[in-house]
Motif scaffolding. Structure first.
Motif, PDB file in Angstrom:
ATOM      1  N   GLY A 189       0.819  -1.208   0.000  1.00  0.00           N
ATOM      2  CA  GLY A 189       0.000   0.000   0.000  1.00  0.00           C
ATOM      3  C   GLY A 189       0.849   1.253   0.000  1.00  0.00           C
ATOM      4  N   ALA A 190       1.926   1.243   0.801  1.00  0.00           N
ATOM      5  CA  ALA A 190       2.809   2.409   0.871  1.00  0.00           C
ATOM      6  C   ALA A 190       3.519   2.635  -0.458  1.00  0.00           C
ATOM      7  CB  ALA A 190       3.833   2.216   1.990  1.00  0.00           C
ATOM      8  N   LEU A 191       4.010   1.561  -1.064  1.00  0.00           N
ATOM      9  CA  LEU A 191       4.728   1.695  -2.334  1.00  0.00           C
ATOM     10  C   LEU A 191       3.827   2.253  -3.432  1.00  0.00           C
ATOM     11  CD1 LEU A 191       6.814  -1.623  -2.367  1.00  0.00           C
ATOM     12  CD2 LEU A 191       7.662   0.708  -1.985  1.00  0.00           C
ATOM     13  N   VAL A 192       2.619   1.722  -3.528  1.00  0.00           N
ATOM     14  CA  VAL A 192       1.693   2.205  -4.552  1.00  0.00           C
ATOM     15  C   VAL A 192       1.274   3.641  -4.256  1.00  0.00           C
ATOM     16  CG1 VAL A 192      -0.603   1.887  -5.565  1.00  0.00           C
ATOM     17  CG2 VAL A 192       0.851  -0.098  -5.123  1.00  0.00           C
ATOM     18  N   GLY A 193       1.046   3.946  -2.979  1.00  0.00           N
ATOM     19  CA  GLY A 193       0.672   5.309  -2.614  1.00  0.00           C
ATOM     20  C   GLY A 193       1.742   6.314  -2.995  1.00  0.00           C
ATOM     21  N   VAL A 194       3.001   5.986  -2.711  1.00  0.00           N
ATOM     22  CA  VAL A 194       4.117   6.879  -3.075  1.00  0.00           C
ATOM     23  C   VAL A 194       4.203   7.032  -4.584  1.00  0.00           C
ATOM     24  CG1 VAL A 194       6.633   7.084  -3.092  1.00  0.00           C
ATOM     25  CG2 VAL A 194       5.450   6.422  -0.987  1.00  0.00           C
ATOM     26  N   ALA A 195       4.018   5.914  -5.317  1.00  0.00           N
ATOM     27  CA  ALA A 195       4.080   5.975  -6.778  1.00  0.00           C
ATOM     28  C   ALA A 195       2.975   6.851  -7.349  1.00  0.00           C
ATOM     29  CB  ALA A 195       3.996   4.564  -7.363  1.00  0.00           C
ATOM     30  N   LEU A 196       1.770   6.741  -6.797  1.00  0.00           N
ATOM     31  CA  LEU A 196       0.651   7.552  -7.279  1.00  0.00           C
ATOM     32  C   LEU A 196       0.883   9.035  -7.001  1.00  0.00           C
ATOM     33  CD1 LEU A 196      -2.408   5.349  -6.218  1.00  0.00           C
ATOM     34  CD2 LEU A 196      -1.528   5.713  -8.527  1.00  0.00           C
ATOM     35  N   MET A 197       1.437   9.353  -5.841  1.00  0.00           N
ATOM     36  CA  MET A 197       1.723  10.754  -5.527  1.00  0.00           C
ATOM     37  C   MET A 197       2.859  11.290  -6.392  1.00  0.00           C
ATOM     38  SD  MET A 197       1.155  11.239  -1.419  1.00  0.00           S
ATOM     39  CE  MET A 197       2.178   9.862  -0.894  1.00  0.00           C
ATOM     40  N   ALA A 198       3.852  10.446  -6.638  1.00  0.00           N
ATOM     41  CA  ALA A 198       4.992  10.870  -7.453  1.00  0.00           C
ATOM     42  C   ALA A 198       4.581  11.167  -8.889  1.00  0.00           C
ATOM     43  CB  ALA A 198       6.082   9.808  -7.425  1.00  0.00           C
ATOM     44  N   THR A 199       3.561  10.459  -9.365  1.00  0.00           N
ATOM     45  CA  THR A 199       3.091  10.668 -10.745  1.00  0.00           C
ATOM     46  C   THR A 199       1.933  11.652 -10.819  1.00  0.00           C
ATOM     47  OG1 THR A 199       1.646   8.724 -10.538  1.00  0.00           O
ATOM     48  CG2 THR A 199       3.837   8.371 -11.482  1.00  0.00           C
ATOM     49  N   GLY A 200       1.546  12.222  -9.677  1.00  0.00           N
ATOM     50  CA  GLY A 200       0.481  13.214  -9.661  1.00  0.00           C
ATOM     51  C   GLY A 200      -0.913  12.639  -9.739  1.00  0.00           C
ATOM     52  N   ARG A 201      -1.061  11.336  -9.592  1.00  0.00           N
ATOM     53  CA  ARG A 201      -2.378  10.701  -9.681  1.00  0.00           C
ATOM     54  C   ARG A 201      -3.079  10.650  -8.328  1.00  0.00           C
ATOM     55  NH1 ARG A 201      -1.871   5.271 -13.163  1.00  0.00           N
ATOM     56  NH2 ARG A 201      -4.149   5.485 -13.001  1.00  0.00           N
ATOM     57  N   ALA A 202      -2.364  11.050  -7.299  1.00  0.00           N
ATOM     58  CA  ALA A 202      -2.947  11.125  -5.957  1.00  0.00           C
ATOM     59  C   ALA A 202      -2.174  12.173  -5.175  1.00  0.00           C
ATOM     60  CB  ALA A 202      -2.880   9.774  -5.252  1.00  0.00           C
ATOM     61  N   ARG A 203      -2.769  12.659  -4.114  1.00  0.00           N
ATOM     62  CA  ARG A 203      -2.091  13.620  -3.251  1.00  0.00           C
ATOM     63  C   ARG A 203      -2.356  13.251  -1.808  1.00  0.00           C
ATOM     64  NH1 ARG A 203      -5.800  18.975  -4.561  1.00  0.00           N
ATOM     65  NH2 ARG A 203      -7.814  18.075  -3.935  1.00  0.00           N
TER      66      ARG A 203
ATOM     67  N   GLY B  45      -3.832  12.679   1.538  1.00  0.00           N
ATOM     68  CA  GLY B  45      -5.222  12.684   1.952  1.00  0.00           C
ATOM     69  C   GLY B  45      -6.171  12.036   0.960  1.00  0.00           C
ATOM     70  N   THR B  46      -5.675  11.684  -0.246  1.00  0.00           N
ATOM     71  CA  THR B  46      -6.509  11.015  -1.235  1.00  0.00           C
ATOM     72  C   THR B  46      -6.913   9.629  -0.721  1.00  0.00           C
ATOM     73  OG1 THR B  46      -5.457  12.150  -3.093  1.00  0.00           O
ATOM     74  CG2 THR B  46      -6.657  10.120  -3.592  1.00  0.00           C
ATOM     75  N   ARG B  47      -8.186   9.311  -0.818  1.00  0.00           N
ATOM     76  CA  ARG B  47      -8.684   8.007  -0.355  1.00  0.00           C
ATOM     77  C   ARG B  47      -8.360   6.946  -1.395  1.00  0.00           C
ATOM     78  NH1 ARG B  47      -9.962   3.594   1.104  1.00  0.00           N
ATOM     79  NH2 ARG B  47     -11.837   2.932   2.241  1.00  0.00           N
ATOM     80  N   ILE B  48      -7.524   5.991  -1.015  1.00  0.00           N
ATOM     81  CA  ILE B  48      -7.139   4.894  -1.896  1.00  0.00           C
ATOM     82  C   ILE B  48      -7.696   3.595  -1.323  1.00  0.00           C
ATOM     83  CG2 ILE B  48      -5.218   3.594  -2.893  1.00  0.00           C
ATOM     84  CD1 ILE B  48      -3.515   6.091  -2.643  1.00  0.00           C
ATOM     85  N   PRO B  49      -8.456   2.828  -2.098  1.00  0.00           N
ATOM     86  CA  PRO B  49      -8.985   1.556  -1.590  1.00  0.00           C
ATOM     87  C   PRO B  49      -7.858   0.676  -1.058  1.00  0.00           C
ATOM     88  CG  PRO B  49      -9.975   2.097  -3.703  1.00  0.00           C
ATOM     89  CD  PRO B  49      -8.857   3.079  -3.496  1.00  0.00           C
ATOM     90  N   TYR B  50      -8.003   0.233   0.176  1.00  0.00           N
ATOM     91  CA  TYR B  50      -6.914  -0.520   0.799  1.00  0.00           C
ATOM     92  C   TYR B  50      -7.123  -2.031   0.753  1.00  0.00           C
ATOM     93  CZ  TYR B  50      -3.077  -1.498   3.923  1.00  0.00           C
ATOM     94  OH  TYR B  50      -1.885  -1.971   4.438  1.00  0.00           O
ATOM     95  N   GLY B  51      -8.370  -2.463   0.547  1.00  0.00           N
ATOM     96  CA  GLY B  51      -8.648  -3.894   0.506  1.00  0.00           C
ATOM     97  C   GLY B  51      -7.764  -4.675  -0.454  1.00  0.00           C
ATOM     98  N   PRO B  52      -7.554  -4.191  -1.693  1.00  0.00           N
ATOM     99  CA  PRO B  52      -6.706  -4.941  -2.627  1.00  0.00           C
ATOM    100  C   PRO B  52      -5.287  -5.161  -2.118  1.00  0.00           C
ATOM    101  CG  PRO B  52      -8.041  -3.357  -3.825  1.00  0.00           C
ATOM    102  CD  PRO B  52      -8.243  -3.069  -2.358  1.00  0.00           C
TER     103      PRO B  52
END
Length: 269
Positions: A219-233, A235-242
């Motif tokens: 979850g942390a790795l994907v979250g960092v990748a999404l923020m690095a690419t501007g697809r999330a910031r 506080g963005t809610r990311i589904p954690y179940g997967p």
């Protein structure tokens, strides 16, 4: 099981069962979030309303035969349907090949239950941002029943490890929900935690702890990748179940090896 049944036949039977369950999971993914029954009415085209014929309801093959379109109105049928069917079949085969040689058939049955539920939960969480309690609850009942029968039948399931693992998982996820006041973890994540913990605990303490840690790391790795690419910031809610489910899957296939490698790395083994 493969000691008494040829491997090819075993793989074929499990694969077919998996694709059939995958076909049902497509119904679950579509109807459960909408609050509809998964039993009735029967499957029908959402565009023209015609009932799906029996010959058009064969997993994967019917989609290929129809060239991905409704027989009546020619509306495209999403490719997700055969992918879920084939993917569930493949997942069932891989899990079975990984675990059936251990002889702990109750753990295998419980893992297959979670694998099926996990496919539906991951897709629903990605699309709707929630993990329905109805799916988690049914999976929990079936998985616990399988593990209880295994313990009663003496196939190696250790109830103490199962219960301890479930307790640790729910304590971690429940604690995070309390600490973040509900912003970090949803109730669906907390409800899924003891189910994953219990099933991985049936495989041993190593897989249970690896699965717990892997979910957070992924979850942390994907979250960092999404923020690095501007697809999330922030506080963005990311589904954690997967991520929970992916971490559990990693633990099923490599939990013992990862735990052993870690203990060797830190000098405890």
């Amino acid at each position: 099981m493969s000691g008494t049944v040829p491997v090819a036949l075993w793989v074929g039977l499990v694969g077919v069962a998996g694709t059939l369950i995958g076909s049902f999971l497509n119904v679950v993914v579509h109807r459960v979030p909408a609050g509809l029954s998964v039993v009735s009415p029967g499957s029908a085209c959402p565009s023209c309303g015609h009932a799906v014929r029996g010959r058009d309801n064969v997993p994967v093959l019917s989609w290929l035969a129809l060239r991905g379109r409704c027989r009546d109105c020619r509306t495209p049928i999403p490719v997700r349907y055969p992918l879920v069917e084939a993917g569930t079949g493949l997942l069932f085969v891989l899990v079975s090949l990984r675990l059936e040689a251990t002889g702990e058939l109750s753990a295998l049955a419980a893992c297959l239950v979670v694998a099926a539920a996990g496919v539906a939960l991951a897709l629903i969480d990605l699309e709707h941002g929630r993990l329905p309690f109805s799916i988690t609850g049914v999976a929990a009942v079936l998985a616990v029943l399988a593990l209880a029968l295994g313990w009663w039948g003496g196939d190696g399931v250790e109830p103490v490890v199962v219960v301890a693992s479930a307790a640790i998982w729910v304590a971690v996820y429940g604690g995070l929900r309390i600490l973040t006041r509900g912003r970090g973890m949803g109730l669906g994540d907390v409800a899924l935690a003891p189910l994953l913990g219990a099933v991985l605990g049936a495989l041993g303490a190593g897989p249970a702890l690896v699965g717990l840690a892997a979910g957070f790391i992924l979850g942390a790795l994907v979250g960092v990748a999404l923020m690095a690419t501007g697809r999330a910031r922030r506080g963005t809610r990311i589904p954690y179940g997967p991520f929970m489910l992916a971490g559990a899957a990693l633990a099923v296939f490599a939990g013992d090896q990862i735990a052993s490698a870690y203990l060797t790395l830190v000098g405890l083994s």
